[in-house]
Design a protein around this motif. Sequence first.
Motif, mmCIF file in Angstrom:
data_model
loop_
_atom_site.group_PDB
_atom_site.id
_atom_site.type_symbol
_atom_site.label_atom_id
_atom_site.label_comp_id
_atom_site.label_asym_id
_atom_site.label_seq_id
_atom_site.Cartn_x
_atom_site.Cartn_y
_atom_site.Cartn_z
ATOM 1 N N LYS A 12 0.837 -1.207 0.000
ATOM 2 C CA LYS A 12 0.000 0.000 0.000
ATOM 3 C C LYS A 12 0.869 1.252 0.000
ATOM 4 C CE LYS A 12 -4.023 -1.865 2.419
ATOM 5 N NZ LYS A 12 -4.829 -1.782 3.653
ATOM 6 N N PHE A 15 2.281 2.555 -3.250
ATOM 7 C CA PHE A 15 1.362 3.316 -4.092
ATOM 8 C C PHE A 15 0.944 4.641 -3.449
ATOM 9 C CE2 PHE A 15 1.023 -0.982 -5.659
ATOM 10 C CZ PHE A 15 1.105 -0.778 -7.026
ATOM 11 N N SER A 41 -6.611 13.478 -4.916
ATOM 12 C CA SER A 41 -5.418 12.781 -4.430
ATOM 13 C C SER A 41 -5.662 12.186 -3.040
ATOM 14 C CB SER A 41 -4.206 13.711 -4.423
ATOM 15 O OG SER A 41 -4.420 14.831 -3.601
ATOM 16 N N CYS A 44 -7.766 9.110 -3.402
ATOM 17 C CA CYS A 44 -6.966 7.975 -3.863
ATOM 18 C C CYS A 44 -6.221 7.325 -2.696
ATOM 19 C CB CYS A 44 -5.995 8.435 -4.944
ATOM 20 S SG CYS A 44 -5.155 7.099 -5.788
ATOM 21 N N ILE A 48 -6.889 3.510 -1.362
ATOM 22 C CA ILE A 48 -5.820 2.508 -1.276
ATOM 23 C C ILE A 48 -5.724 1.971 0.147
ATOM 24 C CG2 ILE A 48 -3.318 2.155 -1.411
ATOM 25 C CD1 ILE A 48 -3.337 4.197 -3.755
ATOM 26 N N PRO A 53 -4.252 -1.777 -2.996
ATOM 27 C CA PRO A 53 -3.778 -1.096 -4.202
ATOM 28 C C PRO A 53 -4.655 -1.274 -5.443
ATOM 29 C CG PRO A 53 -1.995 -2.289 -3.166
ATOM 30 C CD PRO A 53 -3.237 -2.666 -2.448
ATOM 31 N N ILE A 57 -6.603 2.005 -6.522
ATOM 32 C CA ILE A 57 -6.162 2.731 -7.716
ATOM 33 C C ILE A 57 -7.301 2.823 -8.727
ATOM 34 C CG2 ILE A 57 -4.608 2.610 -9.709
ATOM 35 C CD1 ILE A 57 -2.484 1.553 -7.731
ATOM 36 N N TRP A 58 -8.081 1.770 -8.839
ATOM 37 C CA TRP A 58 -9.230 1.799 -9.749
ATOM 38 C C TRP A 58 -10.214 2.895 -9.328
ATOM 39 C CZ3 TRP A 58 -11.117 1.101 -14.240
ATOM 40 C CH2 TRP A 58 -12.489 1.049 -14.444
ATOM 41 N N GLY A 60 -9.582 5.513 -7.446
ATOM 42 C CA GLY A 60 -8.925 6.805 -7.622
ATOM 43 C C GLY A 60 -8.910 7.254 -9.072
ATOM 44 N N THR A 61 -8.665 6.324 -9.965
ATOM 45 C CA THR A 61 -8.655 6.645 -11.393
ATOM 46 C C THR A 61 -10.041 7.066 -11.867
ATOM 47 O OG1 THR A 61 -6.834 5.103 -11.760
ATOM 48 C CG2 THR A 61 -8.125 5.739 -13.693
#
Length: 79
Positions: A12, A15, A41, A44, A48, A53, A57-58, A60-61
């Motif tokens: 974690k 990332f 940010s 995200c 996480i 992760p 990340i998915w 957050g994206t």
Amino acid sequence: MNKKEFFTGAVKQVFIIPVKIYQYSISPLLPGACRYTPTCSEYCVQAIEKYGPLKGIWLGTKRICSCNPWGGSGYDPVP
């Protein structure tokens, strides 16, 4: 703490650290433009921490992609 928890925490951090570097070094130089609370940010990082992760990340994206004039805005916590 067992080995699995230690490894998961370490992954974690791999990332999270780049996001934190962005938050403390690049973000202050840019005008505040995030349409959401918490910021993309921070969202995200929270995702996480909560989901690990891959899912973090998915999420957050997806959040970053929706942070535009035609996307949403306002309070949007990590699910």
